[in-house]
Design a protein around this motif. Sequence first.
Motif, PDB file in Angstrom:
ATOM      1  N   LEU A 272       2.843  -5.180   4.558  1.00  0.00           N
ATOM      2  CA  LEU A 272       3.961  -4.340   4.146  1.00  0.00           C
ATOM      3  C   LEU A 272       5.140  -5.179   3.670  1.00  0.00           C
ATOM      4  CD1 LEU A 272       3.838  -1.761   7.094  1.00  0.00           C
ATOM      5  CD2 LEU A 272       2.874  -1.511   4.810  1.00  0.00           C
ATOM      6  N   SER A 273       4.891  -6.433   3.416  1.00  0.00           N
ATOM      7  CA  SER A 273       5.946  -7.351   2.980  1.00  0.00           C
ATOM      8  C   SER A 273       5.797  -7.666   1.499  1.00  0.00           C
ATOM      9  CB  SER A 273       5.884  -8.651   3.785  1.00  0.00           C
ATOM     10  OG  SER A 273       6.679  -9.649   3.181  1.00  0.00           O
ATOM     11  N   PRO A 274       6.802  -7.341   0.675  1.00  0.00           N
ATOM     12  CA  PRO A 274       6.744  -7.723  -0.756  1.00  0.00           C
ATOM     13  C   PRO A 274       6.649  -9.234  -0.936  1.00  0.00           C
ATOM     14  CG  PRO A 274       8.443  -6.070  -0.383  1.00  0.00           C
ATOM     15  CD  PRO A 274       7.991  -6.522   0.970  1.00  0.00           C
ATOM     16  N   LYS A 275       7.304  -9.976  -0.039  1.00  0.00           N
ATOM     17  CA  LYS A 275       7.283 -11.432  -0.137  1.00  0.00           C
ATOM     18  C   LYS A 275       5.872 -11.974   0.055  1.00  0.00           C
ATOM     19  CE  LYS A 275      10.634 -13.738   1.790  1.00  0.00           C
ATOM     20  NZ  LYS A 275      11.505 -14.406   2.801  1.00  0.00           N
ATOM     21  N   ARG A 276       5.047 -11.228   0.802  1.00  0.00           N
ATOM     22  CA  ARG A 276       3.690 -11.697   1.103  1.00  0.00           C
ATOM     23  C   ARG A 276       2.636 -10.999   0.249  1.00  0.00           C
ATOM     24  NH1 ARG A 276       3.306 -13.392   7.437  1.00  0.00           N
ATOM     25  NH2 ARG A 276       5.487 -14.049   7.703  1.00  0.00           N
ATOM     26  N   GLY A 277       3.068 -10.413  -0.846  1.00  0.00           N
ATOM     27  CA  GLY A 277       2.097  -9.957  -1.827  1.00  0.00           C
ATOM     28  C   GLY A 277       1.897  -8.457  -1.956  1.00  0.00           C
ATOM     29  N   LEU A 278       2.749  -7.629  -1.324  1.00  0.00           N
ATOM     30  CA  LEU A 278       2.592  -6.179  -1.496  1.00  0.00           C
ATOM     31  C   LEU A 278       2.902  -5.818  -2.948  1.00  0.00           C
ATOM     32  CD1 LEU A 278       2.179  -3.306  -0.293  1.00  0.00           C
ATOM     33  CD2 LEU A 278       4.662  -3.248   0.077  1.00  0.00           C
ATOM     34  N   PRO A 279       1.916  -5.323  -3.710  1.00  0.00           N
ATOM     35  CA  PRO A 279       2.171  -4.982  -5.127  1.00  0.00           C
ATOM     36  C   PRO A 279       3.175  -3.840  -5.238  1.00  0.00           C
ATOM     37  CG  PRO A 279      -0.200  -5.086  -4.650  1.00  0.00           C
ATOM     38  CD  PRO A 279       0.515  -5.081  -3.330  1.00  0.00           C
ATOM     39  N   ASP A 280       3.944  -3.866  -6.280  1.00  0.00           N
ATOM     40  CA  ASP A 280       4.955  -2.831  -6.474  1.00  0.00           C
ATOM     41  C   ASP A 280       4.319  -1.452  -6.612  1.00  0.00           C
ATOM     42  OD1 ASP A 280       7.812  -2.353  -6.747  1.00  0.00           O
ATOM     43  OD2 ASP A 280       7.345  -1.690  -8.782  1.00  0.00           O
ATOM     44  N   ARG A 281       3.151  -1.391  -7.251  1.00  0.00           N
ATOM     45  CA  ARG A 281       2.485  -0.101  -7.410  1.00  0.00           C
ATOM     46  C   ARG A 281       2.080   0.481  -6.055  1.00  0.00           C
ATOM     47  NH1 ARG A 281       0.261   2.975 -11.291  1.00  0.00           N
ATOM     48  NH2 ARG A 281      -1.532   4.273 -10.724  1.00  0.00           N
ATOM     49  N   GLU A 282       1.624  -0.393  -5.139  1.00  0.00           N
ATOM     50  CA  GLU A 282       1.238   0.076  -3.811  1.00  0.00           C
ATOM     51  C   GLU A 282       2.469   0.511  -3.019  1.00  0.00           C
ATOM     52  OE1 GLU A 282      -2.362   0.154  -2.447  1.00  0.00           O
ATOM     53  OE2 GLU A 282      -1.955   0.632  -4.542  1.00  0.00           O
ATOM     54  N   ARG A 283       3.559  -0.201  -3.219  1.00  0.00           N
ATOM     55  CA  ARG A 283       4.809   0.219  -2.557  1.00  0.00           C
ATOM     56  C   ARG A 283       5.228   1.602  -3.018  1.00  0.00           C
ATOM     57  NH1 ARG A 283      10.061   0.396  -4.034  1.00  0.00           N
ATOM     58  NH2 ARG A 283       9.603  -0.622  -6.027  1.00  0.00           N
TER      59      ARG A 283
END
Length: 921
Positions: A272-283
């Motif tokens: 759930l961390s954008p810094k660790r690779g959560l794609p924007d589309r999945e967010r």
Amino acid sequence: MPPRSAPGRGTGPRGGPRGRGRGGGAARESTRVDSPSIAASVSTVGVKRSGTGTAGRKIAVRVNAFETTVQEGFIYHYDVDIIPSTLPVRMNMLLIKQLQAEVARNVFTPPVPYDGRKNMYASRELPLGPNGSSQFDVSVFASASAGGRPPKVYQIKVTKVAVINPEILQRFIQGEQSQDNNVSTALMALNVAIRMAPNQKYPFNTRSFFTEDGKRPLRGGIELWRGYFQSIRPSMGKMIINLDISTGLMYKPGPLIGLCLDFFGKNDPNILSPKRGLPDRERLRLQRFISNIRITTSHGPSGRAQTRVVRKLSSAGASGQKFTMRESGEISVADYFRVHARKTLKFPDLLCVEVGSGALLPLELCDVPPGQIMRKQVPPHLTKDVVEFSTMKPIDRFESIKKGLQVLSYGQSEYVRQFGMNVNDKMIELTARVLDPPTLKYGQGSKRATVVWIISSLYGLCIDSSLLETCQWIMEHYNFGRADKKFFRPSVIKKWVIVVYEGQRRFTQDVAQQMATSFVAGARAVGMTVQDDQPVITWENGQGRIGDQLKKAGQTCVQQKGEGPNLIVVILPDGGDDIYTAVKHFGDVTMGVATQCLLAKKCYRANAQYWANVMLKVNVKLDGINSVPDLPSLTDPAHPTIIMGADVIHPAPGTEGRPSFTALVASVDTTVSKYVAMSRVQTGRQEMIDDLEDMCKEGLTKWQAYRAAVEKNTQKPARLFFYRGIANSRCQMCANVAPDGVSEGQFQQVLDLGACAAFKIAPKITLVVVGKRHHIRMCPVNPGDADRSGNCPAGTTIDAGLGHPTEFDYYQQSHGGLLGTSRPAHYSVIYDENNLSADAMQAMSFALTHVYARATRSVSIPAPVYYADIVCSRAKNHYNPAGNLHLSDSATHTEATSDLQAFKQAFVPLNPKQSGLMYFM
């Protein structure tokens, strides 16, 4: 201020014995009318009931309804104005509860029912002063307010707007009273009264409430709860409460992090961390899922739980999301909570939620309270689980409904007692009739060209490709697909190609060749002509440009065979929905070539029965006709008939900025078995069909062209039967609504004075509304009358003892049961120049459920309505998959556009080569 219901409608323009319209027959307030001739002056929205049917064998059935009495005193209707007016229903209910229990107990003792929005009803006049209006200041309890700040004060104004004499309900159910605003308001009052008590105890939506008993957790952060639907409605000579089982989708309670992880099916919070690779589309996909969910947090100085509403997710984690404070300048969310709330985050890189006030809260500080209804569409991968949970055999469903009556405890509800309602705890039992099935005609070469469609209790209907292998033709003791039954008019496959999107290791050349051989054998078995035994076979990558791949296959066919294909067979892998949509767009819509998609795992070594079912679709796509009804009253050449079906499909719940799609299908042949389709785009969630007149004109044009070119007949249509599918049947508890949301007079202008006048024709018109999603169910009293599934047999019809007190309507279960409890269709005859008897109308509608081209049994609603529904659902195929408009149900709010004109401009019209064919099958 008038009561909140649809305005009255004037008398329709057509005369005759079934003239309609609301008139002056309505008695108002306490006025009493004792004239024995009042029934003759009663006006209706639809056609007056002139009698009931007599055809068919009689059986005893039980329906999920209970008779109830109503009070004899007046009903007082009050308008409720809460400032601000944008609060959710749940908050409004809390404020009114506070108002009645604490702020103004002297006014509201005992408390009175409230609908959560604008309407309050009482069985006595409330002491609101000489003007019948008072204003109150109400605050929510302190625990729900922000820590340290005083509770917010809301202004609530209550004003008397009407006094209704419920005696009008007695006259209405006896057929001595027209339906007007007073009748509708009285019915709304009683419905609010029966729902008030359970709505205060349990999570609820418009007409159902839900309990935790028997709940089932699902994947994706969702759990299923059992619920009960309840609705008071007038029927013939009595008031009834319709009680049914419903299913509620709830958000999984507990830590918000757990809900988000469950949504993705993962265990590691760091995903759930954008810094660790959560794609924007999945967010954004997660944001759409949890938007508007209520969460609680206790990070404040008081330590008390505070309730907030999630609006969206931050684009960065708590350690990277910064904001500016007046005193100390820029600071990250994680540092703010460490310094000012003394909360050191365990997962500082995780997303934050933005709540209604604009504040940002780290996920790990938020919890999800139980019992929150998810008001969004069921994710496709969970549909099967929801269906399994909701499916109950008739005997189990009716037993559960009896238990629901005990849960409701109407006799213990002070709101129900106020309105003098006494509910009989025994379900209503009625006499129904099982109609004989129609006779169907088949093609030359059949052992019997005309056979009776046998209604067997051993088999059900086939309406979905996943059920193809379980479906069977039951025509006496023969199996369709052998040499004994041929299509009424078989089509010709001239040249065809096979495009395989399954890997060649799994779907080898030998398998593909074997499939092609079986396909040809299956086509010829039902009388179709196949001119090419060796089709072009190609393998393609589903990630490539589908349109170019199909064109390439067509060009290869031209090079090798001398002409292009009139059929493209596409082999799909599991999860090939996107490929399917692209194939339909580029194949049917753009190129104008018929396509037939098959799942690789289904067609691999498939048996003859599978191919016979596939040919049901292929034959009509190539201008063939499978079977036709032998019903002289419907197919009499001396009285040419055109049948139309119309429907609307709306955006999925929780989506914004999407359009609605409308469709109209029209028969073009004498046998009313071949249909053409028209589709349009319009404003989202609008039930009225904007382009109905233009689509009707197009349908009439194609009807005349086909009859002149193919049947060599230039007669004008003598009769026009129009079926309008509607999700919610014309419910008697509200003002009746004609198709498209317009009155019958407006419809007459659209169809008769518009489309028909343009062609200088004057067919006699019959208009029928088909309710597809209502809560009436039926179950045989005698188990010996049930089919194998425990349901009533196909053809079971109820038109006496249940239905509108004065109008021509009926319930008909036209399909055999497979799983669960079958739902009958509700037919309401709105307009009828053909003066059909009850038997004639019911027989015609039942016959039309047997000509659905891709089913091996009768289906639940007439074929033209079913076709219109399919065309609506296929409207997304008219958009280029590579375009900028996202129509998938998983698209986020930010991906959707609210520009209706953009959707209309991007809508690709159907290739003229397909416009006269049943491409949508």
